[in-house]
Design a protein around this motif. Structure first.
Motif, mmCIF file in Angstrom:
data_model
loop_
_atom_site.group_PDB
_atom_site.id
_atom_site.type_symbol
_atom_site.label_atom_id
_atom_site.label_comp_id
_atom_site.label_asym_id
_atom_site.label_seq_id
_atom_site.Cartn_x
_atom_site.Cartn_y
_atom_site.Cartn_z
ATOM 1 N N GLU A 14 0.820 -1.213 0.000
ATOM 2 C CA GLU A 14 0.000 0.000 0.000
ATOM 3 C C GLU A 14 0.853 1.262 0.000
ATOM 4 O O GLU A 14 0.419 2.310 -0.457
ATOM 5 N N THR A 49 -3.799 1.522 -3.411
ATOM 6 C CA THR A 49 -5.156 2.062 -3.494
ATOM 7 C C THR A 49 -5.188 3.585 -3.556
ATOM 8 O O THR A 49 -6.197 4.148 -3.959
ATOM 9 N N ARG A 54 -13.175 3.646 -4.929
ATOM 10 C CA ARG A 54 -14.228 2.660 -4.705
ATOM 11 C C ARG A 54 -15.556 3.292 -5.065
ATOM 12 O O ARG A 54 -15.774 4.478 -4.821
ATOM 13 N N GLY A 67 -9.063 6.543 -3.070
ATOM 14 C CA GLY A 67 -8.123 5.879 -2.182
ATOM 15 C C GLY A 67 -7.201 6.910 -1.576
ATOM 16 O O GLY A 67 -7.263 8.068 -1.953
ATOM 17 N N LEU A 75 -7.497 -5.754 1.048
ATOM 18 C CA LEU A 75 -7.075 -5.229 -0.244
ATOM 19 C C LEU A 75 -6.277 -6.257 -1.033
ATOM 20 O O LEU A 75 -5.711 -7.196 -0.478
#
Length: 134
Positions: A14, A49, A54, A67, A75
């Motif tokens: 991430e 992300t 989303r 994100g 994830l």
């Protein structure tokens, strides 16, 4: 039968931290082996992300959230898509998947079978034909 091997995200994935050369080499060798066996359909890593969004659907409305997303355990960092003859063959290939974040790092993969076009309801022939064409 098609299966997706899903690599779960970590705080490092991430953060956009890419694995070192040894892991890239192990992943390349594994995917070359899948390709030689004729079972590899696709494989790729996903960007963090923070580069995505989303879309949630609730009570007939949709909302978009940019994100990054906080919970890394839910994830996906990457995937490998294979087509094999059986669940057992998919399990054997997934057992050989390299540790996704390095041999000494915690990590997880999840393996899920995809729906095949002939498993869709018969009342949706157009969708079945479009999926067969893929």
């Amino acid at each position: 039968m098609r299966f997706m091997i899903i690599v779960k995200s970590t705080a490092d994935t991430e953060a956009g931290i890419l694995p070192g050369e040894p892991l890239f080499a192990a992943m390349a060798a594994y995917h070359q082996e899948l390709a030689r066996a004729g079972v590899l359909l696709d494989a790729n890593g996903l960007r963090p992300t923070r580069d995505g969004w989303r879309i949630r659907y609730r009570e007939g409305h949709r909302s978009i959230t940019d994100g990054p997303f906080a919970e890394t355990k839910e994830l996906i960092a990457g995937y490998t898509l294979i087509q094999v003859r059986s669940r057992e063959e998919a399990m054997e290939w997934s057992r050989r998947f390299p540790a996704p974040h390095g041999a000494l790092q915690d990590g997880a993969i999840e393996v899920r079978r995809l729906y095949e076009p002939d498993e869709l309801p018969a009342g949706i022939p157009e969708a079945r034909e479009r999926l067969r064409a893929l």
